[in-house]
Write a protein that holds these residues in place. Structure first.
Motif, PDB file in Angstrom:
ATOM      1  N   LEU A  28       0.832  -1.207   0.000  1.00  0.00           N
ATOM      2  CA  LEU A  28       0.000   0.000   0.000  1.00  0.00           C
ATOM      3  C   LEU A  28       0.866   1.257   0.000  1.00  0.00           C
ATOM      4  O   LEU A  28       0.520   2.268  -0.623  1.00  0.00           O
ATOM      5  N   TYR A  29       1.994   1.183   0.678  1.00  0.00           N
ATOM      6  CA  TYR A  29       2.950   2.295   0.717  1.00  0.00           C
ATOM      7  C   TYR A  29       3.491   2.587  -0.682  1.00  0.00           C
ATOM      8  O   TYR A  29       3.598   3.748  -1.099  1.00  0.00           O
ATOM      9  N   VAL A  30       3.811   1.541  -1.429  1.00  0.00           N
ATOM     10  CA  VAL A  30       4.263   1.719  -2.820  1.00  0.00           C
ATOM     11  C   VAL A  30       3.204   2.460  -3.625  1.00  0.00           C
ATOM     12  O   VAL A  30       3.503   3.420  -4.355  1.00  0.00           O
ATOM     13  N   GLU A  31       1.951   2.016  -3.486  1.00  0.00           N
ATOM     14  CA  GLU A  31       0.877   2.644  -4.258  1.00  0.00           C
ATOM     15  C   GLU A  31       0.682   4.097  -3.847  1.00  0.00           C
ATOM     16  O   GLU A  31       0.496   4.983  -4.692  1.00  0.00           O
ATOM     17  N   ALA A  32       0.733   4.366  -2.527  1.00  0.00           N
ATOM     18  CA  ALA A  32       0.558   5.745  -2.059  1.00  0.00           C
ATOM     19  C   ALA A  32       1.686   6.645  -2.571  1.00  0.00           C
ATOM     20  O   ALA A  32       1.446   7.795  -2.976  1.00  0.00           O
ATOM     21  N   LEU A  33       2.917   6.144  -2.565  1.00  0.00           N
ATOM     22  CA  LEU A  33       4.041   6.913  -3.108  1.00  0.00           C
ATOM     23  C   LEU A  33       3.841   7.205  -4.585  1.00  0.00           C
ATOM     24  O   LEU A  33       4.088   8.325  -5.061  1.00  0.00           O
ATOM     25  N   ALA A  34       3.391   6.208  -5.321  1.00  0.00           N
ATOM     26  CA  ALA A  34       3.180   6.392  -6.761  1.00  0.00           C
ATOM     27  C   ALA A  34       2.122   7.449  -7.029  1.00  0.00           C
ATOM     28  O   ALA A  34       2.316   8.347  -7.867  1.00  0.00           O
ATOM     29  N   ARG A  35       1.009   7.374  -6.316  1.00  0.00           N
ATOM     30  CA  ARG A  35      -0.071   8.345  -6.533  1.00  0.00           C
ATOM     31  C   ARG A  35       0.340   9.746  -6.076  1.00  0.00           C
ATOM     32  O   ARG A  35      -0.175  10.740  -6.598  1.00  0.00           O
ATOM     33  N   ALA A  36       1.277   9.816  -5.137  1.00  0.00           N
ATOM     34  CA  ALA A  36       1.758  11.123  -4.674  1.00  0.00           C
ATOM     35  C   ALA A  36       2.798  11.716  -5.621  1.00  0.00           C
ATOM     36  O   ALA A  36       3.287  12.825  -5.383  1.00  0.00           O
ATOM     37  N   GLY A  37       3.156  10.984  -6.654  1.00  0.00           N
ATOM     38  CA  GLY A  37       4.137  11.477  -7.620  1.00  0.00           C
ATOM     39  C   GLY A  37       5.577  11.198  -7.236  1.00  0.00           C
ATOM     40  O   GLY A  37       6.500  11.680  -7.904  1.00  0.00           O
ATOM     41  N   ARG A  38       5.787  10.418  -6.180  1.00  0.00           N
ATOM     42  CA  ARG A  38       7.149  10.092  -5.744  1.00  0.00           C
ATOM     43  C   ARG A  38       7.584   8.786  -6.415  1.00  0.00           C
ATOM     44  O   ARG A  38       7.768   7.748  -5.784  1.00  0.00           O
ATOM     45  N   LEU A  39       7.737   8.865  -7.734  1.00  0.00           N
ATOM     46  CA  LEU A  39       7.873   7.652  -8.533  1.00  0.00           C
ATOM     47  C   LEU A  39       9.191   6.935  -8.319  1.00  0.00           C
ATOM     48  O   LEU A  39       9.235   5.695  -8.291  1.00  0.00           O
ATOM     49  N   GLU A  40      10.266   7.663  -8.188  1.00  0.00           N
ATOM     50  CA  GLU A  40      11.555   7.000  -7.982  1.00  0.00           C
ATOM     51  C   GLU A  40      11.555   6.237  -6.668  1.00  0.00           C
ATOM     52  O   GLU A  40      11.989   5.079  -6.598  1.00  0.00           O
ATOM     53  N   GLN A  41      11.024   6.870  -5.625  1.00  0.00           N
ATOM     54  CA  GLN A  41      10.937   6.214  -4.320  1.00  0.00           C
ATOM     55  C   GLN A  41       9.996   5.016  -4.377  1.00  0.00           C
ATOM     56  O   GLN A  41      10.274   3.954  -3.802  1.00  0.00           O
ATOM     57  N   ALA A  42       8.873   5.177  -5.113  1.00  0.00           N
ATOM     58  CA  ALA A  42       7.889   4.093  -5.216  1.00  0.00           C
ATOM     59  C   ALA A  42       8.473   2.886  -5.936  1.00  0.00           C
ATOM     60  O   ALA A  42       8.293   1.732  -5.497  1.00  0.00           O
ATOM     61  N   ARG A  43       9.165   3.133  -7.035  1.00  0.00           N
ATOM     62  CA  ARG A  43       9.700   2.003  -7.789  1.00  0.00           C
ATOM     63  C   ARG A  43      10.785   1.282  -7.008  1.00  0.00           C
ATOM     64  O   ARG A  43      10.876   0.042  -7.019  1.00  0.00           O
ATOM     65  N   TYR A  44      11.628   2.041  -6.320  1.00  0.00           N
ATOM     66  CA  TYR A  44      12.669   1.418  -5.507  1.00  0.00           C
ATOM     67  C   TYR A  44      12.044   0.580  -4.391  1.00  0.00           C
ATOM     68  O   TYR A  44      12.475  -0.550  -4.126  1.00  0.00           O
ATOM     69  N   ALA A  45      11.001   1.115  -3.748  1.00  0.00           N
ATOM     70  CA  ALA A  45      10.320   0.366  -2.688  1.00  0.00           C
ATOM     71  C   ALA A  45       9.677  -0.906  -3.239  1.00  0.00           C
ATOM     72  O   ALA A  45       9.710  -1.963  -2.597  1.00  0.00           O
ATOM     73  N   MET A  46       9.091  -0.812  -4.441  1.00  0.00           N
ATOM     74  CA  MET A  46       8.473  -1.986  -5.062  1.00  0.00           C
ATOM     75  C   MET A  46       9.522  -3.056  -5.351  1.00  0.00           C
ATOM     76  O   MET A  46       9.345  -4.235  -4.997  1.00  0.00           O
ATOM     77  N   ASP A  47      10.598  -2.662  -5.970  1.00  0.00           N
ATOM     78  CA  ASP A  47      11.615  -3.648  -6.334  1.00  0.00           C
ATOM     79  C   ASP A  47      12.252  -4.274  -5.102  1.00  0.00           C
ATOM     80  O   ASP A  47      12.542  -5.471  -5.075  1.00  0.00           O
TER      81      ASP A  47
END
Length: 612
Positions: free
Chosen positions: A536-555
């Protein structure tokens, strides 16, 4: 002291009514039949000595093991690599032509083959009926054995001779390159005939049919994004956890696996939570699986029309997979628990809790698809409207909350949030489809919830939305606030909440549900990070526009999957998987995170490279 394999060292097979966990060492460590929530036949995961197991493994110690699925199927291959040869055990449970018809007959196929050199396999089958409480008797005739237990027979048919070992059986077989053997376990009602003799052509045909079933099913999946392999595996896992005769998903395949090794947070998850099941169905709808969603809708309708719980609510928070509301919790004190994590509980005493959020998850899923709204028809709408009428008068009550804490009822922010979701989705549906509804009342109550959450759920000192109104504790369930449309994912108050969670609940991309020390939940000990919340944190980061952080967290999160792509409920301090396994909550959140991140990455790419 018995040696327990890590929880994650298992693959899952099943036939849509029951399921088995098979360790990387070739042992069936967990199997309940004839249903997910039946007493266990093999439960070595909960007690290596008393639980029972069905093991096929090389008769030597110098073995390297590899385990994998046949791609996009529920066929599991365990490979044994030794200096003298390489052998494989292929495990699967054929899916019946009518999996939606409940049956006592379930078939587990274990095919042995050697692909290089020579290898000797030891076979041991030691069932322990009724969680290891009930004795059994053995009937043995050459290559056929039957274990007679209480209310159930377990048959074993082998292509090699079997020998008695007390009331259990064992066998040894040596195979050279290209040679094969097979052994089939089948459950039945007492006195029913056992399986036919095991032949290579029969096993090959069953393997082809099982392979084809899963390939045809996954072909319907709409996802074509960056994480195709992991999304497909998660979708198959969710499907394996649905009880086909009723359409009800279970939260996990197991019971009693600890959230902290040696601790007491050991629950039975083989039941249908309205919350978990609704969100699972929502994800399957996103992937294009309308039939599964409609089956669950019908099951939910039957629960709503049934007798009300003692508290007067429309539904309990969970049921047995056939809809039975009785889930009395008992402690199985004869079992030592996984690595001495006691008590081992069967049943779930949280069933009578008040958790108002379940109506929001239900509405969030059931109003998601126009196809599902059409299938529900006018009768379905009347039931849904009656539920919202009840909720409009009952949302402002303390409850036990999403995490089923046993520390008393509170005004949980998440519960209010999901009540808002239920009313909001009902208003949208009534307006879009011109359905009869008490819209003025629904709108007034929906707006009252929003005002209350914004004013009382927000803590000025913490600069964040908090767990409940009398608390300063952060709660990762609130990661859903922007995802359900309650607040903009880029609103200042939400970004401040996300920052606060990042400081307090997040460790190396892994997310704790909340801090039990700051918010006592009535239980001793601690727990690991909650994998649902990490996705859920990955998704929230992505929707907030923090894409680099979101992708790193996902991987990074995907590196915690086990060797065949499965997740338990939690991740422990050193990266080990904890809790019941595999966990539907985790896999559905993986899918939603992948879909959201794909969408936001594609938008960003299009903005950088506009079409000419």
């Amino acid at each position: 002291m018995p040696r327990y394999p890590p929880i994650a060292d298992h693959g899952l097979i099943g036939d849509l009514q029951s399921a088995a966990l098979i360790s990387a060492g070739g042992a069936v460590d967990w199997f309940c039949a004839p249903r997910f929530d039946s007493p266990s036949i093999f439960a070595a995961l909960l007690d290596q000595e008393r639980g029972g197991h069905f093991t096929i493994a090389p008769a030597r110690d110098d073995v390297t093991v590899r385990q994998l699925y046949l791609p996009d199927t529920a066929v599991l291959i365990t490979r044994f690599l030794t200096p003298e040869g390489v052998g494989e055990v292929v495990d699967f449970m054929p899916v019946d032509e009518r999996p939606d018809v409940a049956t006592d007959r379930h078939r587990m196929v274990r095919a042995l083959r050697v692909v290089r050199g020579t290898l000797t396999f030891d076979i041991q089958c030691r069932p322990r009926f009724d969680y290891g409480r009930a004795p059994h008797t053995l009937t043995l005739d050459g290559d056929a054995a039957t274990f007679h237990g209480p209310g159930l027979d377990v048959h074993l048919r082998s292509s090699v001779p079997l020998e008695a070992d007390g009331q259990d059986v064992r066998a040894t077989v040596t195979l050279r390159q290209g040679e094969r053997a097979g052994i089939v376990l089948e459950t039945s009602s007492p006195g029913a005939a056992g399986p036919a003799p095991v032949t290579a052509p029969t096993l090959e045909e069953e393997l082809r049919e099982t392979h084809a079933y899963w390939h045809l099913w996954i072909r319907r999946c709409r996802y074509r994004g960056r994480w195709q392999h992991m999304v497909n595996r998660s979708a198959i896992t969710l499907k394996l956890l649905i009880y086909a005769p009723s359409g009800a998903p279970v939260a996990a395949a197991t019971m009693g696996l600890p959230e902290q090794v040696g601790g007491e947070r050991n629950w039975d998850y083989r039941y249908t939570w309205i919350r978990d099941a609704s969100l699972s169905v929502r994800v399957l709808l996103d992937l294009g699986y309308i039939e599964e969603a409609d089956a669950f809708r019908r099951w939910l309708g039957d629960r709503f029309r049934g007798p009300r719980p003692s508290g007067g609510e429309p539904m309990q928070i969970m049921y047995r997979i056939d809809g039975d509301p009785e889930l009395s919790e008992e402690i199985l004190d004869h079992l030592s628990g996984y690595r001495d994590s006691a008590p081992v509980r069967a049943g779930n005493g949280a069933a009578d809790q008040l958790q108002l959020d379940i109506y929001g998850e239900f509405a969030y899923a059931m109003t998601h698809s126009p196809d599902l709204a059409e299938l529900a028809g006018y009768k379905g709408w009347k039931g849904f409207a009656a539920l919202l009428d009840w909720l409009a008068g009952n949302w402002d009550r303390p409850d036990e909350g999403i995490w089923e804490t046993r520390g008393g009822r509170k005004d949980f922010t998440y519960s209010r949030l999901m009540c808002w979701v239920a009313l909001d989705r009902g208003i949208r549906l009534a307006t879009e489809y011109a359905r009869p509804a008490d819209l003025p009342r629904w709108i007034a109550q929906r707006d009252a919830i929003l005002v209350q959450v914004m004013e009382r759920g927000w803590n000025p000192e913490r600069q964040a939305f908090v767990q409940h109104y009398d608390s300063e504790v952060l709660d990762a369930s609130l990661l859903l606030m922007p995802l359900v449309g309650f607040i903009s994912p880029k609103a200042p108050s939400w970004l401040a909440t996300l920052d606060a969670m990042d400081r307090e609940l997040v460790t190396d991309s892994l997310v704790y549900r909340y801090n039990p020390e700051a918010s006592p939940d009535g239980l001793r000990g601690s727990e690991g990070t909650f994998s649902l919340c990490s996705f859920l944190y990955v998704e929230a980061l992505a929707r907030a526009g923090r894409l680099e952080q979101a992708r790193y967290a996902m991987d990074k999160m995907l590196t915690y999957a086990n060797h065949v792509g499965l997740f338990a409920e939690e991740i422990g301090p050193t990266g080990e998987q904890l809790g019941n396994f595999p966990q539907a909550f985790t896999h559905l959140a993986l899918i939603t995170a992948a879909m959201a991140l794909d969408e936001e990455l594609d938008k960003a790419a299009a903005a950088w490279n506009p079409p000419r």
